[in-house]
Design a protein around this motif. Structure first.
Motif, mmCIF file in Angstrom:
data_model
loop_
_atom_site.group_PDB
_atom_site.id
_atom_site.type_symbol
_atom_site.label_atom_id
_atom_site.label_comp_id
_atom_site.label_asym_id
_atom_site.label_seq_id
_atom_site.Cartn_x
_atom_site.Cartn_y
_atom_site.Cartn_z
ATOM 1 N N ASP A 1 11.272 -13.524 -21.650
ATOM 2 C CA ASP A 1 9.989 -13.098 -20.900
ATOM 3 C C ASP A 1 10.383 -11.981 -20.427
ATOM 4 O O ASP A 1 11.068 -10.811 -20.252
ATOM 5 N N VAL B 1 9.587 -9.558 -17.464
ATOM 6 C CA VAL B 1 9.974 -9.674 -16.962
ATOM 7 C C VAL B 1 11.967 -8.958 -17.405
ATOM 8 O O VAL B 1 12.038 -8.199 -16.894
ATOM 9 N N HIS B 2 12.149 -9.922 -17.485
ATOM 10 C CA HIS B 2 13.651 -10.230 -17.618
ATOM 11 C C HIS B 2 14.320 -8.859 -18.846
ATOM 12 O O HIS B 2 14.959 -8.263 -18.817
ATOM 13 N N GLU C 1 13.899 -5.929 -16.504
ATOM 14 C CA GLU C 1 14.979 -6.079 -16.003
ATOM 15 C C GLU C 1 16.205 -4.505 -16.352
ATOM 16 O O GLU C 1 16.708 -4.148 -15.916
ATOM 17 N N ARG D 1 8.860 -2.426 -8.424
ATOM 18 C CA ARG D 1 8.041 -3.133 -9.523
ATOM 19 C C ARG D 1 7.382 -3.675 -8.960
ATOM 20 O O ARG D 1 6.957 -4.904 -8.013
ATOM 21 N N PHE E 1 5.437 -6.931 -11.282
ATOM 22 C CA PHE E 1 4.745 -7.993 -11.668
ATOM 23 C C PHE E 1 4.115 -9.492 -11.727
ATOM 24 O O PHE E 1 4.065 -9.553 -10.425
ATOM 25 N N GLU E 2 3.197 -9.704 -12.371
ATOM 26 C CA GLU E 2 1.980 -10.286 -12.843
ATOM 27 C C GLU E 2 2.385 -11.565 -13.809
ATOM 28 O O GLU E 2 3.330 -11.205 -14.847
ATOM 29 N N LYS E 3 2.189 -12.879 -13.209
ATOM 30 C CA LYS E 3 2.508 -13.980 -14.483
ATOM 31 C C LYS E 3 1.845 -13.718 -15.209
ATOM 32 O O LYS E 3 0.656 -13.851 -15.231
#
Length: 125
Positions: free
Chosen positions: A93, A95-96, A99, A118, A120-122
Motif C-alpha cells: 500500500d 499510502v501506508h 505515511e 496529503r 492521495f488517489e486510488k
C-alpha cells in the motif's frame, strides 16, 4: 547533563576532605583556622544548593529522553518491517509506505515548521 555539570557535589567532597584532614583537631580547626571558620557557613550554603538541585524537576528531561527512545523504536520497527529478502515481489500500500516515511521524519518536519499536505488517489492495479 547541564545540571550534573553545575552540581555542587564536588564542593562537598572538598569540605569532607578538609574535615578528614583535621579530624584530630577539628574543634581548633573550625574555631581558629581561616578555612575552618568558613566550613559551617559553607556547609549551610551547600545544603541549600543541594536541596534545590534535588527539587529541580528532572521529569521533563526524562520525558524527552523517553519520547526520543520511543521514536527510535518506531523507526527501527518500521525499517525491520520493510527489510525483506531481495528479489521478492510484493504488493504494498503506497499510502501506508508514504505515511511511514513521513512519520520517520516528523521530528525534522516539526523542527523546521514544514507543513505536510496529503493528497492521495486510488491506484489501479
Amino acid at each position: 547533563m547541564e545540571s550534573v555539570k553545575k552540581s555542587r557535589v564536588a564542593s562537598l567532597a572538598r569540605v569532607v576532605g578538609l574535615l578528614r584532614e583535621h579530624a584530630h583537631d577539628l574543634g581548633a580547626f573550625i574555631t581558629h583556622d581561616p578555612k575552618g571558620k568558613h566550613v559551617p557557613a559553607h556547609l549551610a550554603q551547600l545544603s541549600e544548593h543541594l536541596l534545590a538541585e534535588t527539587r529541580r524537576p528532572s521529569s521533563d528531561d526524562t520525558g524527552c529522553v523517553a519520547a526520543e527512545v520511543e521514536h527510535i523504536k518506531e523507526i527501527v520497527a518500521m525499517q525491520q518491517s520493510y527489510a525483506t529478502f531481495g528479489g521478492v515481489k510484493e504488493l504494498i500500500d503506497v499510502v501506508h509506505l508514504v505515511e511511514d516515511s513521513l512519520r520517520l521524519n516528523e521530528g525534522a518536519f516539526s523542527r523546521h515548521r514544514v507543513e505536510i499536505i496529503r493528497e492521495f488517489e486510488k491506484v489501479r492495479a
